[in-house]
Design an enzyme around this catalytic site. Structure first.
Site, short mmCIF file in Angstrom:
data_model
loop_
_atom_site.label_atom_id
_atom_site.label_comp_id
_atom_site.label_asym_id
_atom_site.label_seq_id
_atom_site.Cartn_x
_atom_site.Cartn_y
_atom_site.Cartn_z
N ASP A 51 24.92 3.64 6.25
CA ASP A 51 24.06 3.26 5.14
C ASP A 51 24.91 2.70 4.00
O ASP A 51 26.13 2.80 4.03
CB ASP A 51 23.18 4.42 4.68
CG ASP A 51 23.94 5.59 4.09
OD1 ASP A 51 25.16 5.69 4.32
OD2 ASP A 51 23.32 6.42 3.40
N TYR B 107 26.81 1.93 0.35
CA TYR B 107 27.46 2.74 -0.67
C TYR B 107 26.42 3.22 -1.68
O TYR B 107 25.49 2.49 -2.01
CB TYR B 107 28.53 1.92 -1.40
CG TYR B 107 29.68 1.47 -0.52
CD1 TYR B 107 30.45 2.38 0.19
CD2 TYR B 107 30.00 0.11 -0.43
CE1 TYR B 107 31.50 1.96 0.98
CE2 TYR B 107 31.07 -0.32 0.35
CZ TYR B 107 31.82 0.61 1.07
OH TYR B 107 32.87 0.19 1.83
N PHE C 31 30.00 -2.05 4.29
CA PHE C 31 31.40 -1.79 3.93
C PHE C 31 31.96 -2.72 2.85
O PHE C 31 33.05 -2.50 2.35
CB PHE C 31 32.31 -1.81 5.17
CG PHE C 31 31.95 -0.78 6.19
CD1 PHE C 31 32.29 0.54 6.01
CD2 PHE C 31 31.23 -1.14 7.32
CE1 PHE C 31 31.93 1.51 6.94
CE2 PHE C 31 30.87 -0.18 8.26
CZ PHE C 31 31.21 1.15 8.07
N HIS D 114 33.72 6.83 12.42
CA HIS D 114 33.53 6.13 11.16
C HIS D 114 34.86 6.04 10.41
O HIS D 114 35.69 6.95 10.51
CB HIS D 114 32.50 6.91 10.32
CG HIS D 114 31.97 6.16 9.15
ND1 HIS D 114 32.62 6.13 7.94
CD2 HIS D 114 30.84 5.41 9.00
CE1 HIS D 114 31.91 5.39 7.09
NE2 HIS D 114 30.83 4.94 7.70
#
Length: 218
Positions: A62, A64, A75, A183
């Protein structure tokens, strides 16, 4: 919500989703609650990386959740913005592979080269990670991944973390290269993200299949 979606080749594939109950309900919810990114940037990934141009999918979980960070590209952060820890680890892996540093956190140039920077959930409440994971976004991004898998050939899917890897069932492994890693967050990057060599493997696959390689430092 559809008025914020780009008028490009994605629209023909996805426009019917906007009349489905889950997106109508999601839109109603978003109109009543604060969220990131800005509504105008919800579908930025689809604006910069068209369906026809897409050759790599980077899938996160999801956006930031701090002020001004999210810009609709997984990202990525705005130009000159402080790099979040996950992005620092992405750049650390690039340096491990290529011996070259990238410091620019705006990944728009990746998207423009054909990298779909997609999150499994396209919105988030301020300061609450994964707060929108049950609002229905997964149906929309399932449709995106399914269409890419079914209608394209020899793509690369980089699935980072559990939310991304939940999409595995939608991808035809016989047609596409799928690279699964933890991740890139500080909690999991050392469990297999760092040292994965996935950016070089991506370009090897692209070149082998007559795609142009991605310039990760452009």
């Amino acid at each position: 919500m559809i008025r914020y979606f780009p008028n490009n080749d994605w629209l023909a594939l996805l426009k019917d989703e906007f009349s489905k109950d889950y997106l109508i309900d999601l839109n109603t919810y978003l109109n009543k609650h604060p969220f990131f990114p800005a509504k105008e940037a919800l579908f930025k990934a689809f604006e910069l990386c068209t369906f026809s141009n897409c050759k790599v999918v980077i899938l996160g979980q999801d956006p930031y959740h701090d002020v001004a960070q999210a810009q609709g590209l997984a990202f990525s952060v705005p130009h000159l913005f402080k790099l979040p820890p996950s992005l620092q680890n992405i750049f650390k892996e690039l340096e491990l592979e290529y011996g070259q540093k990238r410091t620019e956190g705006d990944l728009s140039n990746w998207a423009q080269q054909g990298v779909l920077l997609l999150n499994a959930h396209l919105s988030v409440a301020p300061h609450q990670a994964l707060s929108h994971k049950d609002l229905g976004w997964e149906h929309f991004t399932d449709k995106v991944i399914q269409d890419l898998s079914d209608k394209k050939e020899q793509l690369v899917f980089l699935l980072w973390g559990n939310s991304a890897q939940a999409k595995l069932r939608l991808i035809d492994h016989h047609k596409h290269l799928v690279i699964k890693t933890p991740h890139p967050s500080p909690l999991s990057a050392y469990r297999g993200f760092l040292g994965s060599n996935q950016f070089k493997l991506t370009n090897l696959h692209l070149v082998k299949n007559q795609y142009a390689a991605i310039d990760w430092f452009k």
